[in-house]
Motif scaffolding. Structure first.
Motif, PDB file in Angstrom:
ATOM      1  N   ALA A  28      -6.411   0.365   5.043  1.00  0.00           N
ATOM      2  CA  ALA A  28      -7.742   0.817   5.362  1.00  0.00           C
ATOM      3  C   ALA A  28      -8.404   1.917   4.268  1.00  0.00           C
ATOM      4  CB  ALA A  28      -7.965   1.475   6.961  1.00  0.00           C
ATOM      5  N   LYS A  29      -7.574   2.929   4.108  1.00  0.00           N
ATOM      6  CA  LYS A  29      -7.796   3.880   3.213  1.00  0.00           C
ATOM      7  C   LYS A  29      -8.020   3.578   1.616  1.00  0.00           C
ATOM      8  CE  LYS A  29      -5.297   7.710   5.810  1.00  0.00           C
ATOM      9  NZ  LYS A  29      -4.231   8.544   5.708  1.00  0.00           N
ATOM     10  N   ALA A  30      -6.992   2.740   1.343  1.00  0.00           N
ATOM     11  CA  ALA A  30      -7.257   2.123  -0.085  1.00  0.00           C
ATOM     12  C   ALA A  30      -8.105   1.125  -0.404  1.00  0.00           C
ATOM     13  CB  ALA A  30      -5.789   1.470  -0.510  1.00  0.00           C
ATOM     14  N   LEU A 152      -5.015  -4.522  -7.355  1.00  0.00           N
ATOM     15  CA  LEU A 152      -6.645  -4.566  -7.730  1.00  0.00           C
ATOM     16  C   LEU A 152      -6.977  -3.140  -8.336  1.00  0.00           C
ATOM     17  CD1 LEU A 152      -8.012  -6.673  -4.669  1.00  0.00           C
ATOM     18  CD2 LEU A 152      -7.695  -7.336  -7.289  1.00  0.00           C
ATOM     19  N   SER A 153      -6.278  -2.149  -8.064  1.00  0.00           N
ATOM     20  CA  SER A 153      -6.605  -0.771  -8.348  1.00  0.00           C
ATOM     21  C   SER A 153      -5.461  -0.305  -9.432  1.00  0.00           C
ATOM     22  CB  SER A 153      -6.833   0.337  -7.264  1.00  0.00           C
ATOM     23  OG  SER A 153      -5.719   0.429  -6.486  1.00  0.00           O
ATOM     24  N   ASN A 154      -4.763  -0.932 -10.042  1.00  0.00           N
ATOM     25  CA  ASN A 154      -3.710  -0.742 -11.005  1.00  0.00           C
ATOM     26  C   ASN A 154      -2.651   0.564 -10.357  1.00  0.00           C
ATOM     27  OD1 ASN A 154      -4.217  -2.798 -12.796  1.00  0.00           O
ATOM     28  ND2 ASN A 154      -6.069  -1.444 -13.241  1.00  0.00           N
ATOM     29  N   HIS A 155      -2.653   0.600  -9.330  1.00  0.00           N
ATOM     30  CA  HIS A 155      -1.703   1.489  -8.427  1.00  0.00           C
ATOM     31  C   HIS A 155      -0.112   1.085  -8.692  1.00  0.00           C
ATOM     32  CE1 HIS A 155       0.738   3.815  -5.599  1.00  0.00           C
ATOM     33  NE2 HIS A 155      -0.526   4.535  -5.378  1.00  0.00           N
ATOM     34  N   PRO A 156       0.992   1.854  -9.000  1.00  0.00           N
ATOM     35  CA  PRO A 156       2.085   1.698  -9.232  1.00  0.00           C
ATOM     36  C   PRO A 156       2.965   1.085  -8.173  1.00  0.00           C
ATOM     37  CG  PRO A 156       1.756   3.927  -9.424  1.00  0.00           C
ATOM     38  CD  PRO A 156       0.585   3.465  -9.246  1.00  0.00           C
TER      39      PRO A 156
END
Length: 160
Positions: A28-30, A152-156
């Motif tokens: 929900a946050k991301a 989708l947000s290129n988070h590791p």
């Protein structure tokens, strides 16, 4: 785009409930930065009918009656398509880009979905050829939705 879950069965307080909450809260946050909002999980009571066909029919009727018209419906079913996490993320973002306002994931009960639900689906997804308890399937969906936002947000979080 609003994302919601329609699930047959209720998760009681305990480890699965806590893990379920953790992943859906992370999702929900991301999701906000990607143009998604999480509308929550709508739990549908398991049918008490004597026969599996009747249980599927009753649960499916309850599920279908709660769906809106302008939705993209993804049904989780062992007969569905297998996907990588990256392909799942791309599927979710493509649903958003198609312009519908709602994306609904449907999780069936112990007897699965009726043919009517699968026929109404825009996509049928499988988490594998094995059957999973609904509590685990719900946790796995929450984790994959969270993972999709990180892809989708290129988070590791997601590593290939």
């Amino acid at each position: 785009m609003r994302i919601s879950i329609f699930a047959v069965g209720r998760i009681k307080k305990g480890p699965e409930y806590e893990l379920n909450e953790r992943y859906f809260q992370r999702f929900a946050k991301a999701a906000i930065s990607l143009g998604f909002s999480f509308s929550g999980i709508r739990e549908i009571a398991e049918s008490r009918a004597l026969f599996a066909d009747q249980r599927r029919k009753e649960e499916s009727a309850a599920m279908l009656s709660g769906l809106g018209k302008d939705i993209h419906l993804i049904v989780l079913d062992e007969r569905g398509k297998l996907m990588t996490s990256r392909a799942f993320a791309e599927k979710v973002i493509s649903c958003r880009d198609e312009g519908k306002h709602d994306l609904v994931f449907a999780l069936g009960g112990p007897d699965g979905h009726s043919a009517e639900v699968r026929e109404q689906a825009d996509f049928v997804l499988s988490f594998g050829l094995m059957s999973w308890p609904y509590r685990f399937a719900r946790v796995m969906l929450g984790e994959q939705l969270y993972r999709a936002t990180t892809v989708l947000s290129n988070h590791p979080y997601h590593r290939e």
